[in-house]
Design a protein around this motif. Structure first.
Motif, mmCIF file in Angstrom:
data_model
loop_
_atom_site.group_PDB
_atom_site.id
_atom_site.type_symbol
_atom_site.label_atom_id
_atom_site.label_comp_id
_atom_site.label_asym_id
_atom_site.label_seq_id
_atom_site.Cartn_x
_atom_site.Cartn_y
_atom_site.Cartn_z
ATOM 1 N N LEU A 16 52.127 23.343 68.821
ATOM 2 C CA LEU A 16 50.847 23.535 68.150
ATOM 3 C C LEU A 16 49.956 23.988 69.267
ATOM 4 O O LEU A 16 49.192 25.108 69.017
ATOM 5 N N ARG A 17 49.853 23.628 70.651
ATOM 6 C CA ARG A 17 49.289 24.249 71.786
ATOM 7 C C ARG A 17 49.391 25.429 71.898
ATOM 8 O O ARG A 17 48.340 26.307 72.091
ATOM 9 N N VAL A 18 50.646 25.846 72.012
ATOM 10 C CA VAL A 18 51.015 27.337 72.033
ATOM 11 C C VAL A 18 50.319 28.290 70.914
ATOM 12 O O VAL A 18 49.643 29.399 71.244
ATOM 13 N N LEU A 19 50.409 27.664 69.995
ATOM 14 C CA LEU A 19 50.099 28.715 68.645
ATOM 15 C C LEU A 19 48.430 28.672 68.532
ATOM 16 O O LEU A 19 47.912 29.540 68.303
ATOM 17 N N ARG A 20 47.847 27.526 69.010
ATOM 18 C CA ARG A 20 46.432 27.198 69.283
ATOM 19 C C ARG A 20 45.879 28.408 70.027
ATOM 20 O O ARG A 20 45.157 29.247 69.842
ATOM 21 N N ALA A 21 46.510 28.364 71.190
ATOM 22 C CA ALA A 21 46.105 29.441 72.306
ATOM 23 C C ALA A 21 46.392 31.227 71.914
ATOM 24 O O ALA A 21 45.559 31.761 71.934
ATOM 25 N N MET A 49 36.938 27.066 66.028
ATOM 26 C CA MET A 49 37.980 27.258 67.003
ATOM 27 C C MET A 49 38.360 25.844 67.532
ATOM 28 O O MET A 49 39.102 25.635 68.438
ATOM 29 N N LYS A 50 37.707 24.896 66.756
ATOM 30 C CA LYS A 50 38.310 23.449 67.002
ATOM 31 C C LYS A 50 39.528 23.297 67.078
ATOM 32 O O LYS A 50 40.001 23.639 65.921
ATOM 33 N N ASP A 51 40.326 22.342 67.739
ATOM 34 C CA ASP A 51 41.903 22.146 67.528
ATOM 35 C C ASP A 51 42.075 21.614 66.074
ATOM 36 O O ASP A 51 43.070 22.037 65.604
#
Length: 92
Positions: A49-54, A82-84
């Motif tokens: 998820l972190r990678v896809l958010r970036a 743009m909040k997580d």
């Protein structure tokens, strides 16, 4: 000659090429006509998820830069913010 910024489309696909999440496939019968059981386990690892958010934040920044350069764009399907939390809902 100036670039015509009145026409065009901006489309982007963010894909996780090397996921850390791992799924399983289990053979449930010796009968070859019986499908195996599987659990794809998509997005189970928090790094996915972190990678896809970036990637999504970068895509949105590119779109905003194009709009600022004069390209007319109407977002069709974008995250609420743009909040997580909103990005996670959009990604899932």
């Amino acid at each position: 000659m100036p670039t015509d910024t009145s026409k065009g489309v901006y489309s982007i696909l963010n894909a996780l090429l090397i996921p850390k999440s791992r799924g399983t496939v289990r053979i449930t019968s010796s009968d070859p006509d019986v499908s195996p059981e599987y659990d794809l386990n998509f997005l189970a690892h928090p790094d996915d998820l972190r990678v896809l958010r970036a990637a999504l934040r970068l895509s949105m920044a590119i779109m905003k830069q194009m709009q600022a350069s004069g390209y007319e764009m109407t977002p069709l399907h974008v995250p609420q913010s743009m909040k997580d939390e909103d990005l996670d809902v959009y990604i899932r």
